[in-house]
Design an enzyme around this catalytic site. Structure first.
Site, short mmCIF file in Angstrom:
data_model
loop_
_atom_site.label_atom_id
_atom_site.label_comp_id
_atom_site.label_asym_id
_atom_site.label_seq_id
_atom_site.Cartn_x
_atom_site.Cartn_y
_atom_site.Cartn_z
N ASP A 153 0.65 -1.57 -0.07
CA ASP A 153 -0.37 0.04 0.19
C ASP A 153 0.59 1.31 0.25
O ASP A 153 1.63 1.36 0.75
CB ASP A 153 -0.73 0.02 0.95
N GLU A 193 2.17 -0.95 -4.46
CA GLU A 193 0.35 0.04 -5.02
C GLU A 193 1.00 2.01 -5.21
O GLU A 193 1.79 2.27 -4.63
CB GLU A 193 -0.05 0.26 -4.47
N ASP A 243 -10.12 1.77 -4.45
CA ASP A 243 -10.15 2.80 -4.90
C ASP A 243 -10.69 3.64 -5.52
O ASP A 243 -9.98 5.30 -6.23
CB ASP A 243 -8.45 3.27 -4.49
N ARG A 251 -17.72 -0.33 -2.74
CA ARG A 251 -17.33 -1.82 -2.20
C ARG A 251 -18.56 -2.23 -1.64
O ARG A 251 -18.73 -2.57 -0.08
CB ARG A 251 -17.08 -0.70 -1.14
#
Lengths: 557, 557
Positions: B324, B353, B420, B468
Site C-alpha cells: 500500500d 501500489e 479506490d 465497496r
C-alpha cells in the site's frame, strides 16, 4: 516548440532530493527554444491551496539542448508537479503522459515526487569539495626504506616496465609529506597497498595485509595519522571486482578444482581452470588469467569483502575507498558496501572507477563519485587535441552537469591523467602552457581536482607502464615553475569558496576557436575565468558588471 | 534526421539484462523518422574480433516517437555499443556523447553495459503472467460466519458507507471458492486482513494478527491451503507506509509523548501529537490523523516490518505481497523487503501500489510490478470516456511498453477498477458492451489481468465507499451473461499462450475514431483482435497472411 526535445522523467537527475527538505526539478528542451519554463507544483492532498507556478532557470546547455532547473521545499515533503513551457509564440503544459494547450484542471495526471524519505537522500561528504587530491602510485613515489625492497629492485629513476620494481614504499610517502603540504594537497588517493605480485598491486593476494614491500599495518597507521595531522585525508583502493591469482581461495581452487570449498568464490565457466587461446575458462578482468573475477553473488564473498572494507576504516582510520573496475561488480553489492562503509565512517568518500556516464551508480545508494574520465576527455579534447572548440567544450561540460544530481557534481573526482593514461605533460607534447590551461580549468571548476603524482614537477610519460615513472626528488631536476603554478592554483582555489561551490555560467565560448570565458558565482561573490588556447594574446569582451575586480592569480586590482 | 528526438541512456529501460545472458538495447527516435537502426556492439577487450552490426526492430510507438530494440547474448556477459541510425537520406553514428557521420574508429567512447551480474538481473515470478487475479475486499465479499461479526453489523447488501460493516469474513471466501474456480481465477489479492478499526483495514492495529471479524491465523491458513489446492495463489496487502492509530507503538507515543520508547517509530514534526486546522503535528498518509507514517529510517521499524513480511509467507504460505502507498516509503526499505521476501519464497510476487510511471521501482531491486493505473487510464480514456481515439490509445500503450524492461511488462498488474475507483460498469454508465470491450483488451494484452470482485456479475458502484458494496450471491440477481463473458475470456486466455506472452503490434488504430486492430504473436502463433467502440457494426481491413484463422471466442473457423 519542438516537443520531441522536451524531456523529464521521475527521479534520477530529473527530480531528486537535494537534501532532506529540497526537491530539484529539471527539464530538458531544445536549445534556445523556450523563453520561460515553470514548474506547476503543489501537495496533491491540498492541491488547490498549495499549487503554484515556480519559475525555472537554465542551468546548463549542450549542443542540442538547454536544461532548466528549480529548487522547491514542499511543506510536507511531497510534490505533485507538471511544467508550463513558453516560447515566443506558444504555451504548452506538460503532464506525465501528455502535452496540452490547457492548464491541467486536476493534479491526477501530473508527475509526482511521492515523499522525501531521509534514507533516499543522496548525501555526500561535505569535506570532499574543499579537498585537493593527489594520486600516489606507491611503488614509484619514494623509497624510504631500502630494507623492504623487492628482490631485483632497480635503481630509482630507471625506465618503468610492466614487471619491474623500484622500491617505493610507505616510509617514502611519510618522508615526503612536506612536499604535499607545500603544494597544498589535502587528500591522497593511494593505488592498492595490499599484498600482490605486481608492481601496481591490482592482483590482490591478501586484502588484510599491507604489501611487505610497502610496509605493514603499523606503518600505514603511522602514515594515515601523519596525514591527518596535516589535514590530509586518505583513500585506499579496493580491488573487489577480481582478486589476484595468489589470493588464497583462488589458489585453493587452482589446486583442488571442483572439490575446492572456494569454487563458488569465483565464476568458473568450466573446470579445469586453464587458458585456451588466450581465454581463461573462468571469468576474469578482461581476459587476464592473473585476475579471476570474484563472485559477489556468493554471500561468503560479500561478507568477506565487506569485512575488508570495514576493517581498514576502523583499523587505520581511512577516509574513503576508491573502487577498481567498479562497474563490473553488481549494484546490490555496492549498496551493501555503502551501508557498511558509511556505518563505519559516515564521512567516508566512495569513489568508483567508471570511465563512462555513471548515473546508475550516482543516485545516493552506491557511490559518491566516479573517476570523472568524461571530464578528462572534454578538457583534453579542447586544450590538447583540439578536437573540440570552446563552444564544443562548454557543451560537453554542460552535458555532464545535466546528467547527475547536483550533489554528485559537487564531489566529482576531476582528474586529467592517472596511472591508466599517458601523463598530462606528454599529452600536451611538452607544452607547459597547454598543461597549465588544462589545470586552470580543473581548479576553477566544481568537484574535487586530483593531481597525479609528479605532474606538478614536470614528470612525463606515455601510456602505462611509462606513466608510472619514479618520482623525481632532485630539486634541480624538478620543474619548479610548474610546481609554483600548481601551488598558486591550489591556494587561489582555497581562498575563493566560489571556485569550490559556485554555479558556472559560460559567458563566451568561441565557435571554431578556443576563446572561452565563464563565471563562477556564489551569492555576491563572482570569479571570471578567461581561457585562451591560441599561441598569441587575444581580445575577448565579456559582460562583467561594474564591480571591483582583482586578478586572483597575481593579486593585482 | 531529428537528433533531438533520439534518446538512449545506460541501464533502466534502455539497456538492461533480460536474463543472465541476454542484454536488451533500446533506442528512441522521432516517429517515422528512421528506416533502419543497428546496434554496433562487441566486447571491449577483443573489439576488433567481436564487433558487429545488429539490426534493431521497432517494438513500440507513441504519438511522438518510435522505440527500437534488439536482444544480444554477449559471449563474456559484457558489451560495448553504439548505434547506427539510417533515414531515407542520412546515416548517423551515435556514441555516448555525440553523433557523428563517421563510424567510431575505436570503442572507447561508445556506451557500455559493463557486465551482466546475476544479482542485478530483474527476475520476475514465471507464474504471474499465466495468472488471472481477483481482488477481494473481505468485509464485503461474503459473510461465512455471523459469530465473528462486528457490533452493529448491518444486513448484507445495504448501502456501503465510510464506516459501516456487513460482516464479510474469511469463511465467506472459503465458502465461495467454487465461484472463483468456475470463473477461472488463479490468484487472489486480498485488501488488508490484519486487525484494524475501519472496514477497509488500512489502519493496521496489529500486523501479526488477522482481524477477529475476519477470522484468525488458523482460518487464514485453511483459506490459503484451500486456494492452493485449486491452483489459486494468494497475495496479502502490506500497509507499511503508515500504521493505524491503534497500533501499540503509536498508542504508546500518544500516551507518553516524547518519553515513549517508540517516539522514533514515527515521524513527529512537533510534540504534543495533535491536529491543528486539519494538519497533524506528525507525518501521516495524506493528512489523515488515523494513519501515522512509519519511520522506516529507524532500524527497529525496518526489522519489525521485515519480520511481518517474512512471517506471513512462512506461517501461511502466501504467494506475495501487495504494498500500500508504496511510493511514499523509501527505496532502501523496499530493497531490503525484496531480499527478505524472495529469501522466504523466491517465487513471491511483489506488487506495489503506485499510480504513476514506476520505473524507479521496477529495475529488479524492488518490485516485480505495480498496480498499473496508467493502463487503467488509457483503456478508460479510449473505451469509456472517449478522450482518446484508437490511435491515441495505441500510442498510450506503446509509451507504457517503452518505459519498462520487458520482464516488468510481462507481469504488469493490469486492472480496470479497484476499491479506490468507481466500478467499471458504473464508469461505463451501465453499458455492458463498453465494459466487455474494456475487458476484452485487458484479457488479450500482456501482463496479469485482475478483476475486482463482483464486476463479473454486474456489481456497480461510484467512487469509494460506493464501490465497496456487498457481493451479490443471489444467482437471480447476478448478471450471468457478464459472468459467462468473463469466464469465456479467461478460458481463451488460458488456451492461447500467445495472449499471455506474445508481442503486440497495432495493425490499425483509427484517428478520430475507435476502430482498433492488433496482433499478438509468439513464434508462429498469432491472434488478431479487432475492437469496435461504435454503436453499430464497422468494416475494417487489416493485413492477415493467408493462414487458417478461427474465432477464439466462438470457436468458429
Amino acid at each position: 516548440m519542438l516537443l520531441e526535445a522536451v524531456y523529464h522523467r521521475p527521479k534520477l537527475n530529473w527530480s531528486y532530493a537535494y537534501d532532506s527538505e529540497t526537491i530539484h526539478l529539471r527539464l530538458r528542451a531544445k536549445k534556445d527554444d523556450l523563453t520561460e519554463v515553470y514548474a506547476f507544483a503543489g501537495d496533491k492532498y491540498i492541491w488547490n491551496q498549495s499549487k503554484e507556478l515556480i519559475p525555472m532557470s537554465k542551468f546548463a546547455s549542450d549542443d542540442l539542448f538547454d536544461y532548466w532547473e528549480c529548487a522547491i521545499k514542499p511543506a510536507y515533503r511531497r510534490l505533485k508537479y507538471g511544467f508550463l513551457l513558453k516560447s515566443d509564440d506558444d504555451e504548452i503544459w506538460m503532464t506525465e503522459n501528455d502535452f496540452s494547450k490547457e492548464r491541467p484542471p486536476v493534479p491526477d495526471r501530473l508527475f509526482e515526487y511521492p515523499f522525501i524519505n531521509p534514507a533516499d537522500v543522496f548525501k555526500v561528504p561535505a569535506w570532499v569539495k574543499d579537498t585537493v587530491f593527489y594520486q600516489i602510485f606507491p611503488e614509484r613515489f619514494a623509497n624510504g626504506n631500502p630494507d623492504n625492497d623487492p628482490a631485483g629492485v632497480l635503481p630509482w629513476g630507471g625506465k618503468p616496465e610492466r614487471d619491474n620494481f623500484f622500491g617505493g614504499d610507505l616510509q617514502g610517502v611519510i618522508d615526503h609529506l612536506d612536499h604535499l603540504s607545500e603544494l597544498g594537497i589535502t587528500g591522497i588517493y593511494f593505488t592498492p597497498l595490499f599484498e600482490a605480485t605486481t608492481n601496481h598491486k591490482y592482483d590482490t593476494a591478501d586484502y588484510m595485509k599491507i604489501d611487505p614491500h610497502f610496509g605493514d599495518t603499523e606503518m600505514v597507521k603511522k602514515l594515515v595519522q601523519a596525514c591527518h595531522e596535516r589535514g590530509i585525508r586518505v583513500l585506499f583502493d579496493a580491488v573487489f571486482n577480481h582478486s589476484g591469482k595468489t589470493f588464497a581461495p583462488f589458489v585453493d581452487v587452482l589446486e583442488k578444482g571442483e572439490q575446492s570449498r572456494y569454487k563458488d568464490w569465483f565464476s568458473v565457466r568450466e573446470f579445469p581452470l586453464e587458458v585456451n587461446d588466450g581465454v581463461p575458462t573462468y571469468d576474469t578482468f578482461s581476459f587476464e588469467p592473473l585476475m579471476p573475477k570474484l563472485n559477489t553473488d556468493n554471500p561468503e564473498v560479500r561478507e568477506y569483502l565487506l569485512n575488508v572494507a570495514e576493517f581498514w576504516i576502523k583499523e587505520v582510520g581511512i577516509d574513503g575507498w576508491r573502487l577498481d573496475v567498479a562497474d563490473e561488480v553488481d549494484h546490490q553489492f555496492w549498496r551493501d558496501f555503502r551501508k557498511t562503509v558509511k556505518a563505519a565512517n559516515p564521512d567516508a568518500y566512495i569513489l568508483g572507477e567508471i570511465w563512462h556516464e555513471s548515473s546508475p551508480w550516482l543516485q545516493g545508494d552506491q557511490f559518491d563519485a566516479v573517476m570523472n574520465y568524461p571530464f578528462t576527455d572534454a578538457v583534453l579534447d579542447y586544450v590538447v587535441r583540439g578536437t573540440l572548440d570552446a563552444k564544443g567544450f562548454a557543451n560537453a561540460i554542460g552535458r555532464q552537469l545535466s546528467r547527475y544530481p547536483q550533489q554528485a557534481s559537487e564531489v566529482a573526482f576531476n582528474l586529467l591523467d592517472s596511472h591508466d593514461t599517458p601523463r598530462l605533460l606528454t599529452l600536451c607534447e611538452g607544452d607547459k602552457n597547454k598543461m597549465k590551461l588544462a589545470a586552470l580549468f580543473q581548479f576553477t571548476y566544481g568537484g574535487t581536482p586530483c593531481i597525479y603524482y609528479g605532474d606538478e614537477i614536470g614528470l612525463d610519460g606515455e601510456q602505462d607502464p611509462d606513466c608510472r615513472k619514479c618520482m623525481e626528488w632532485n630539486p634541480d631536476k624538478q620543474d619548479r615553475d610548474l610546481f609554483e603554478f600548481y601551488r598558486k592554483l591550489i591556494s587561489v582555489r582555497k581562498d575563493l569558496s566560489v571556485l569550490r561551490t559556485g554555479s558556472i555560467t559560460f559567458l563566451h565560448a568561441e565557435e571554431g576557436g578556443s576563446k572561452l570565458a565563464y563565471e563562477r558565482r556564489l551569492g555576491k561573490e563572482s570569479v571570471l575565468v578567461l581561457l585562451n588556447n591560441y599561441d598569441a594574446g587575444q581580445t575577448l569582451e565579456v559582460p562583467a558588471a561594474g564591480q571591483a575586480w582583482h586578478d586572483a592569480m597575481s593579486g593585482d586590482s
